[in-house]
Design an enzyme around this catalytic site. Structure first.
Site, PDB file in Angstrom:
ATOM      1  N   LYS A  91       1.007  -1.273   0.008  1.00  0.00           N
ATOM      2  CA  LYS A  91      -0.032  -0.008  -0.128  1.00  0.00           C
ATOM      3  C   LYS A  91       0.844   1.291  -0.042  1.00  0.00           C
ATOM      4  CE  LYS A  91      -4.214  -1.864   0.518  1.00  0.00           C
ATOM      5  NZ  LYS A  91      -5.348  -1.532  -0.504  1.00  0.00           N
ATOM      6  N   LYS A 189     -12.959  -7.806  -7.021  1.00  0.00           N
ATOM      7  CA  LYS A 189     -13.583  -8.083  -5.832  1.00  0.00           C
ATOM      8  C   LYS A 189     -14.892  -8.632  -5.689  1.00  0.00           C
ATOM      9  CE  LYS A 189     -10.625  -4.798  -3.392  1.00  0.00           C
ATOM     10  NZ  LYS A 189      -9.616  -4.501  -4.170  1.00  0.00           N
TER      11      LYS A 189
END
Ligand code: MG
Length: 291
Positions: A91, A189
């Site tokens: 991230k 997702k």
């Protein structure tokens, strides 16, 4: 009876759970709720057939997920590599100096890189950072996810640095106007996206696909993993390593205690469907209109 979770991230633009549940009452389902219902139906079918979601295929490999680059010391990176991980997702977008230093450490271990900016930053901040990366790091970048808010021309420019992956900027893409996609990968997702629709886009634009969980409940993690396995069975050429190892980001609870991973491979959870049979039965269930 089948189960699914619904885990909105309002920080990423999802409707709060109260509104999602209201949509369940009214019958005008949000997209996220539709996915939950779809996954619950799949779980119900598996439970009826007394099958586990893992019965359908081979285990899929997951990337290692890092949400804090300072944790990525050489000792930790060596452990990650020894556990069998070949890809690490980082991230990005918080502290570029720390991030650049961490990426250089990762590169020493030859791990492939997935960099996720979550749509933060700008083309300018992105190019600034990328210009500072050593060549050794570049060679290991598999893709960069959502470098900044989607903009056709700007993403085309960003693509000159490294292949891009489309994740939370999905809804901003003007698909009807797109002849060539300025990205190489879509992150699916299952918690909020329809796999059939995404698969069709991947075929149309010749893209690869990464399945990830939504940093949600273990139920959702197992659903995402099951979806990754099913897609891998059907379309192995399109499916990249998954990103479903997210339960370890949270404090352990009764559900995550039943999950185990061997390096990059999450193992089957006992039970039918996505597993956790006795835990699910023991939960205090309420009707949505009583909440
Ligand atoms: Mg992402």
């Amino acid at each position: 009876m089948g189960y699914a979770d619904l885990h909105p991230w309002t920080e990423l633009g999802d409707l709060p759970w109260q509104k999602q549940l209201l949509s369940l009452q009214s019958g005008e389902y949000t997209e996220q709720l539709q996915q939950s219902l779809c996954l619950a139906r799949w779980d119900a079918e598996l439970r009826k057939q007394k099958k586990n979601i893992f019965d359908q295929g081979v285990l899929v490999k997951n990337n290692f997920l890092s949400v804090d680059v300072q944790m990525l010391t050489s000792t930790v990176l060596e452990q990650i590599k020894n556990q069998g991980f070949t890809t690490i997702k980082i991230k990005m977008g918080r502290n570029s100096d720390l991030e650049i230093a961490a990426l250089s450490r990762v590169a020493q271990f030859g791990l492939k890189l997935r960099l996720d900016f979550n749509g933060t930053g700008t083309l300018q901040s992105y190019t600034q950072l990328m210009d500072q990366l050593p060549g050794q790091v570049f060679e290991l970048i598999e893709y960069v996810e959502d470098p900044f808010v989607f903009d056709l021309q700007e993403w085309q420019k960003a693509q000159a640095y490294a292949p891009l992956a489309l994740d939370n900027q999905f809804a901003k893409v003007p698909w009807e106007e797109l002849s060539d996609a300025p990205f190489a990968v879509i992150v699916l997702k299952p918690a909020k996206m329809d796999a059939v629709k995404v698969l069709e886009l991947c075929r149309r634009y010749r893209l690869k696909l990464t399945v990830t969980s939504y940093m949600d409940h273990p139920i959702g993690v197992m659903h995402a993993l099951g979806m990754a396995m099913e897609l891998k069975n059907k379309q192995s050429d399109l499916i990249l390593e998954s990103g479903c190892l997210t339960h370890q980001l949270y404090q352990q609870d009764a559900f995550s205690a039943e999950m185990s991973a061997q390096g990059p491979y999450l193992q089957r959870v006992a039970g039918t469907g996505v597993g956790f049979d006795h835990l699910l039965e023991a939960l205090p269930w309420q009707l949505a209109n009583n909440i």
